[in-house]
Each structure stands twice: as C-alpha cells, then as structure tokens.
Design an enzyme around this catalytic site. Structure first.
Site, mmCIF file in Angstrom:
data_model
loop_
_atom_site.group_PDB
_atom_site.id
_atom_site.type_symbol
_atom_site.label_atom_id
_atom_site.label_comp_id
_atom_site.label_asym_id
_atom_site.label_seq_id
_atom_site.Cartn_x
_atom_site.Cartn_y
_atom_site.Cartn_z
ATOM 1 N N CYS A 127 0.829 -1.206 0.000
ATOM 2 C CA CYS A 127 0.000 0.000 0.000
ATOM 3 C C CYS A 127 0.871 1.266 0.000
ATOM 4 O O CYS A 127 0.743 2.095 -0.907
ATOM 5 C CB CYS A 127 -0.978 -0.013 1.176
ATOM 6 S SG CYS A 127 -0.232 -0.449 2.764
HETATM 7 N N1 LIG Z 1 -4.908 -4.154 4.688
HETATM 8 C C1 LIG Z 1 -4.305 -3.437 3.737
HETATM 9 O O1 LIG Z 1 -4.497 -2.202 3.635
HETATM 10 C C2 LIG Z 1 -3.382 -4.101 2.763
HETATM 11 C C3 LIG Z 1 -2.877 -3.344 1.703
HETATM 12 C C4 LIG Z 1 -2.016 -3.942 0.765
HETATM 13 C C5 LIG Z 1 -1.696 -5.285 0.909
HETATM 14 N N2 LIG Z 1 -2.181 -5.998 1.951
HETATM 15 C C6 LIG Z 1 -1.818 -7.430 2.054
HETATM 16 O O2 LIG Z 1 -2.962 -8.195 1.692
HETATM 17 C C7 LIG Z 1 -2.969 -9.431 2.434
HETATM 18 C C8 LIG Z 1 -4.293 -9.530 3.173
HETATM 19 O O3 LIG Z 1 -4.379 -8.433 4.070
HETATM 20 P P1 LIG Z 1 -5.674 -8.125 4.930
HETATM 21 O O4 LIG Z 1 -5.446 -6.796 5.535
HETATM 22 O O5 LIG Z 1 -6.872 -8.394 4.118
HETATM 23 O O6 LIG Z 1 -5.524 -9.260 6.056
HETATM 24 P P2 LIG Z 1 -6.603 -9.742 7.114
HETATM 25 O O7 LIG Z 1 -7.675 -8.736 7.234
HETATM 26 O O8 LIG Z 1 -5.841 -10.141 8.322
HETATM 27 O O9 LIG Z 1 -7.238 -11.050 6.412
HETATM 28 C C9 LIG Z 1 -6.497 -12.207 6.157
HETATM 29 C C10 LIG Z 1 -7.380 -13.331 5.576
HETATM 30 O O10 LIG Z 1 -6.651 -14.538 5.548
HETATM 31 C C11 LIG Z 1 -7.288 -15.547 6.377
HETATM 32 N N3 LIG Z 1 -6.173 -16.156 7.122
HETATM 33 C C12 LIG Z 1 -5.524 -15.664 8.193
HETATM 34 N N4 LIG Z 1 -4.468 -16.461 8.514
HETATM 35 C C13 LIG Z 1 -4.446 -17.450 7.610
HETATM 36 C C14 LIG Z 1 -3.591 -18.567 7.390
HETATM 37 N N5 LIG Z 1 -2.533 -18.790 8.154
HETATM 38 N N6 LIG Z 1 -3.881 -19.401 6.367
HETATM 39 C C15 LIG Z 1 -4.952 -19.185 5.582
HETATM 40 N N7 LIG Z 1 -5.798 -18.123 5.735
HETATM 41 C C16 LIG Z 1 -5.529 -17.277 6.736
HETATM 42 C C17 LIG Z 1 -8.273 -14.795 7.227
HETATM 43 O O11 LIG Z 1 -9.496 -15.382 7.523
HETATM 44 P P3 LIG Z 1 -10.019 -16.731 8.062
HETATM 45 O O12 LIG Z 1 -9.455 -16.847 9.428
HETATM 46 O O13 LIG Z 1 -11.490 -16.548 8.017
HETATM 47 O O14 LIG Z 1 -9.523 -17.789 7.109
HETATM 48 C C18 LIG Z 1 -8.647 -13.609 6.337
HETATM 49 O O15 LIG Z 1 -9.638 -14.002 5.378
HETATM 50 C C19 LIG Z 1 -1.765 -9.370 3.374
HETATM 51 O O16 LIG Z 1 -0.729 -10.151 2.841
HETATM 52 C C20 LIG Z 1 -1.411 -7.896 3.441
HETATM 53 O O17 LIG Z 1 -0.039 -7.683 3.683
HETATM 54 C C21 LIG Z 1 -3.027 -5.449 2.873
#
Ligand SMILES: NC(=O)c1ccc[n+]([C@@H]2O[C@H](COP(=O)([O-])OP(=O)(O)OC[C@H]3O[C@@H](n4cnc5c(N)ncnc54)[C@H](OP(=O)(O)O)[C@@H]3O)[C@@H](O)[C@H]2O)c1
Length: 322
Positions: A127
């Site tokens: 981001c």
């Molecule tokens: N947030 C941002 O602004 C942003 C921006 C750019 C990039 N990113 C990247 O995008 C990715 C997702 O970010 P997010 O903010 O959406 O994360 P998040 O809100 O923590 O969601 C993570 C997802 O993965 C699942 N999960 C968690 N641990 C897991 C595991 N060990 N194995 C399989 N599934 C798992 C979770 O749900 P369940 O427990 O329901 O399976 C949830 O659906 C990350 O790699 C982050 O660095 C985020």
C-alpha cells in the site's frame, strides 16, 4: 477477454482486502465469484453473494479463470503459486511474490502495463509503495530530484492497513485520539520494495530516502507527505508538469492543477490524487508532493482488480467506477 463471464476465486475473503475484492466483484460486469475461502468461517454464508465459504484447500484452481490471494504474507504466496501451476491467472495481494518469485510481475499498473498484459502471475504492490512510487517515478525519470540529498517520506495510514487479525496495539482504546510513528529509521517492511522500485525508475541507482510510517486513527486511507530535494532550476511547477505528462491519460491517477489532496477526496475510490507545493526558506531547494489514496482500493483490492482487468484483456476500469 473473450468469455462473457469469468470465474473468480477469492482466497481469504473474510479479511479486509478480501472483503473489498468481494465487494468490487459483485458489481464487476464480467467476473463472477465462484469460490470465496475462509478457514475459520467455512460452511457459513458469504454476505451479499449466493455462496458459502469453503476452505482454500477445496478450491479447484484448474476450474477458475482468476484467483485473488488475500492471505497474510507468509501464507499467501504458496497458495498463489499453486493456483498459477494449475493454470489460473493469479493476483497475490501479499508481499510474498513482490521480489519476483515464480516469475511474478510487479503490479503497479500504470508503470507496468505492457508486462501485465502478458502476465499470468502478478504480485500486487504494497500500500505505502503504491503512492510513493507513483509520485516519484516521473520526477526521477526526468532528473528533477537532487540525488545527493535524501527524499523524506512521512506517511500516515488508517487502521485497516494492519489487517483484521486482533492485535492489542490496534484496539480502539489504543489508537483512538492518538497519532504515532512506527517502523522508524527505514525499518518498515516496505522499505526494500520502495528502494527497488525507485532504483528502477532512477537508472538502477538507489536514490537516498527516509520512510516514516504513522498510524492514523481512521478506518481507511493513506496520506503521504514527500519532501522532494530539487535539482537546479526545478520547482513545484516543474514536478507538477512532469507528473501531469506521465499521468494525463490515466483513469486512476489525478495530478491536481492547484491545491492538495486529502483522504476525503479518495476514500472509497481506486484513485491516487497528488498535489505539489513549493517550500520557502528551507535553506536548500525543496518542494512537497502530497499523495492520497485508499489503502484498501488503489493500495490493495482496487489495484488487484485493475491488474486482473489488464491480465484478462478487459477494460481497465471495469468494476472500479467510483
Ligand atoms: N490491509 C491493507 O491495507 C493491505 C494493503 C495492501 C496489501 N495488503 C496485504 O494483503 C494481504 C491480506 O491483508 P488483509 O489486511 O486483508 O488481512 P486480514 O484482514 O488479516 O485477512 C487475512 C485473511 O486470511 C485468512 N487467514 C488468516 N491467517 C491465515 C492462514 N494462516 N492461512 C490461511 N488463511 C488465513 C483470514 O481469515 P479466516 O481466518 O477466516 O480464514 C482472512 O480471510 C496481506 O498479505 C497484506 O499484507 C493489505
């Protein structure tokens, strides 16, 4: 894109970025969500879609056209590579493939479009780097940044930037009515990505910079204040002109003719908006670039859908109208 309706899988659909991909695909004219995964909520109904969550191991990657992997860094890349090996087009939102693992193309759309058109595996940018690299790339290319002085980048992100997993330092009582720096001294995990991309825009030479992220107690949005050391003869108008020349035709990058952007201009949209200002009495020629965008859209899910559109040969704006 020849098929009228393409099948998508969203891996990690309960997370902040996964939910946002799901929301965008609901109104996408050609992409239809066939699978949405959650390990913790498998079997329950997906809000807004006629689907139930399944576990990621149950998705037949050879039977979908496009996969968005939205898992935490460390877990996401392996699933993305598995989906890619099964023949699906993949956009991975984590940091796992951003150094090119598996031949992934770095998906900063406006700067990498020709490679993205050929790509089957894309690493969506971080981001913070999205705004920084978009703002500085045309300036570095034009040689209007003084490479002997460090560019200072102060960036503030809303709390969704840290993901949905519960963490004590992100509790409401810890963040509300407060404002703090973190990952100071160029220790944030995005620094290598920023360095690599700025070097690529600067003839392979890393321009000196200091990146300081801050946690802002709003739900979403990133504002980046970039102190640009100016090469001889340049001023804010020069920077604005270079940025406008680079992005004049872009649907999702706006360079303001006057004034500066704020989060209110961009939250809920896939747009990056940037403005430039002169600095008086700083002792050495300096200008400001101020960049605003939504961390969950242009910083994550929006850019991921934009990249998917390019990979699939669709119109880049499909599903992304503000
Ligand atoms: N947030 C941002 O602004 C942003 C921006 C750019 C990039 N990113 C990247 O995008 C990715 C997702 O970010 P997010 O903010 O959406 O994360 P998040 O809100 O923590 O969601 C993570 C997802 O993965 C699942 N999960 C968690 N641990 C897991 C595991 N060990 N194995 C399989 N599934 C798992 C979770 O749900 P369940 O427990 O329901 O399976 C949830 O659906 C990350 O790699 C982050 O660095 C985020």
């Amino acid at each position: 894109m020849n098929k009228l309706s393409l099948r998508a899988a969203v891996i990690g659909a309960t997370g902040y970025t996964g939910q946002e991909v799901m929301r965008l695909l609901r109104r996408h004219p050609r992409l239809r969500v066939a699978y949405a995964t959650s390990e913790s909520s498998a079997g329950t109904a997906v809000p807004g879609h006629a689907l139930r969550y399944v576990q990621s191991g149950a998705v037949p990657f050879d039977a979908v056209d496009i996969v968005f992997t939205c898992l935490p860094t460390g877990a996401s890349g392996a699933v993305a590579l598995r989906a890619h090996a099964a023949g699906a087009c993949v956009v991975d939102l984590s940091a796992d493939l951003r150094h090119g693992a598996g031949g992934a193309v770095y998906g900063l759309t406006e700067l990498r479009r020709p490679a993205l058109r050929q790509a089957k595996l894309v690493a969506n940018p971080g981001c913070y780097p999205t705004g920084i690299v978009l703002a500085l790339a045309p300036l570095l290319r034009a040689g209007v940044v003084d490479a002997a002085r460090a560019t200072i980048i102060d960036a503030a992100s809303g709390v969704t930037g840290a993901g949905r997993t519960a963490k004590r330092e992100l509790l409401y009582a810890e963040v509300a009515e407060d404002y703090r720096a973190y990952g100071v001294g160029n220790t944030h995990r995005h620094v290598p990505e920023i360095a690599r991309e700025l070097s690529a825009e600067n003839g392979g030479v890393r321009p000196p910079f200091v990146f300081t992220p801050h946690l802002l107690p709003v739900r979403r949005g990133i504002l980046e204040t970039i102190y640009v050391p100016l090469a001889a003869g340049a001023d804010a108008a020069t920077l604005r002109e270079e940025a406008r020349a680079a992005y004049g035709e872009e649907a999702f990058v706006e360079v303001l003719a006057a004034g500066l952007p704020s989060l209110g201009d961009v939250v809920g949209t896939n747009r990056v908006v940037m403005g430039f200002a002169d600095v008086v009495d700083s002792g050495a020629p300096l200008a400001l670039a101020i960049v605003a965008f939504d961390n969950l859209l242009k910083g994550a899910a929006g850019q991921a859908v934009q990249n998917a559109n390019v990979m699939l040969g669709a119109c880049e704006r499909e599903g992304l109208a503000a």
